[in-house]
Each structure stands twice: as structure tokens, then as C-alpha cells.
Design a protein around this motif. Structure first.
Motif, PDB file in Angstrom:
ATOM      1  N   ASP A 144       0.844  -1.052   0.081  1.00 43.76           N
ATOM      2  CA  ASP A 144      -0.113   0.045   0.110  1.00 43.76           C
ATOM      3  C   ASP A 144       0.769   1.223  -0.061  1.00 43.76           C
ATOM      4  N   ARG A 145       2.119   1.193  -0.246  1.00 40.25           N
ATOM      5  CA  ARG A 145       3.154   2.068  -0.391  1.00 40.25           C
ATOM      6  C   ARG A 145       3.568   2.780   0.686  1.00 40.25           C
ATOM      7  N   THR A 146       3.033   2.315   1.974  1.00 40.84           N
ATOM      8  CA  THR A 146       3.335   2.807   3.530  1.00 40.84           C
ATOM      9  C   THR A 146       4.950   2.112   3.758  1.00 40.84           C
ATOM     10  N   TRP A 147       5.393   2.690   4.703  1.00 41.86           N
ATOM     11  CA  TRP A 147       6.540   1.845   5.207  1.00 41.86           C
ATOM     12  C   TRP A 147       6.415   1.242   6.784  1.00 41.86           C
ATOM     13  N   LYS A 148       6.886   0.006   6.799  1.00 44.35           N
ATOM     14  CA  LYS A 148       6.887  -0.584   8.065  1.00 44.35           C
ATOM     15  C   LYS A 148       8.439  -1.232   8.274  1.00 44.35           C
ATOM     16  N   TYR A 149       8.707  -1.065   9.434  1.00 40.98           N
ATOM     17  CA  TYR A 149      10.118  -1.675  10.091  1.00 40.98           C
ATOM     18  C   TYR A 149       9.963  -3.243  10.024  1.00 40.98           C
ATOM     19  N   ILE A 150      11.010  -3.877   9.568  1.00 37.83           N
ATOM     20  CA  ILE A 150      11.182  -5.338   9.595  1.00 37.83           C
ATOM     21  C   ILE A 150      12.422  -5.660  10.687  1.00 37.83           C
ATOM     22  N   TRP A 151      13.092  -4.595  11.008  1.00 40.59           N
ATOM     23  CA  TRP A 151      14.302  -4.783  12.163  1.00 40.59           C
ATOM     24  C   TRP A 151      14.330  -3.474  12.763  1.00 40.59           C
TER      25      TRP A 151
END
Length: 152
Positions: A144-151
Motif C-alpha cells: 500500500d506504499r506505506t513503510w513498516k519496519y522489519i528490524w
């Protein structure tokens, strides 16, 4: 000699030429992505301030996010991250942070940020405890073009 012309080949060549001449899309422009990451960091910090670490770290986590905390403990998955921060010791804390640097992948779909944080809490006697350090976060662009952290 008869010249053979296939209209599909002509269209394909035209599309290749047009694509190579088009400017880099904003989503792959490193300067644009860096601004997005800084904004995401600020939105993340604001949500943690307003709703607490459990909700803030949950909302900004990718479904497969991992956080590393004390004694090199890994907490894997956004639900486990929410549960970790639901511990009563995190109910009356404040944390502030600001990225000092942001690096963006060539594809523009991954980024990392690092900077300084200040974590403030009260111990059982009510004495203010302040912890300062350096954070490092790896970000992934979502569908959805948002940013989420993976670390984190």
C-alpha cells in the motif's frame, strides 16, 4: 527483398525507448524516499507518545518484524512485539528519537535509518531513569506504499 514489419515489435521498441527516457519515479528517487522515512520515523515517534510503545511498535511493524532487546533477545512478529511492550513496566515511559542518517536501496523499496534515542521511565520508587543510545531500523515499503519496519 521484402521487408517484414511486425507492429508488435515496433510497439515494443517504442515502449522501451519511452521507458528509458522517462524520469526516475519518485518511489525510487533516494532523496524522496529519505524524506518518506524521516516522516515515517516522526509519525512512529508521535504514535508511541500518544498511544504508548505497545500500540506504536505494533502499528509500524511489518507482519514479520523482529526487534532485538535486552540480553540479545529477539522478539519476532508484530503481535509478539505488542505483547512485549504490553508489560506494565512500559506503561509510563516516554521515548524520543531522531534519525541521523537514512540509506535507501537502489530499488527504493528498502531503507535503513539510525540515530539517537532517549528512553525515560520511572523505577518502582518513582525515581526517573533515563537511558540514551543509538537505534538502527530497517524499513520495507508495503504494497500500500506505506513503510513498516522489519528490524529495530
Amino acid at each position: 527483398m521484402k521487408k517484414i514489419t511486425n507492429p508488435f515489435i515496433n510497439i515494443f521498441i517504442l515502449l522501451l525507448v519511452l521507458n528509458s527516457c522517462s524520469p526516475k519515479s519518485e518511489t525510487k528517487n533516494p532523496a524522496y524516499v529519505k524524506l518518506q522515512i524521516v516522516k515515517t520515523e516522526k509519525d512512529f515517534e508521535k504514535l508511541v507518545a500518544e498511544k504508548g510503545p505497545a500500540e506504536g511498535f505494533y502499528q509500524f511493524a511489518d507482519s514479520n518484524a523482529v526487534i532485538k532487546r535486552e540480553h540479545d533477545t529477539l522478539i519476532i512478529g508484530k503481535t509478539n512485539i505488542r505483547n512485549y511492550y504490553s508489560n506494565p513496566r512500559y506503561q509510563n515511559v516516554t521515548v524520543t528519537w531522531s534519525p541521523d542518517a537514512v540509506t535507501v536501496s537502489d530499488a527504493g523499496d528498502m531503507a535503513s535509518s539510525y540515530g539517537k534515542y532517549v528512553w525515560t521511565s520511572k523505577d518502582s520508587s518513582g525515581k526517573l531513569q533515563v537511558s540514551k543510545g543509538v537505534f538502527h531500523t530497517v524499513w520495507k515499503r508495503q504494497k500500500d506504499r506505506t513503510w513498516k519496519y522489519i528490524w529495530d
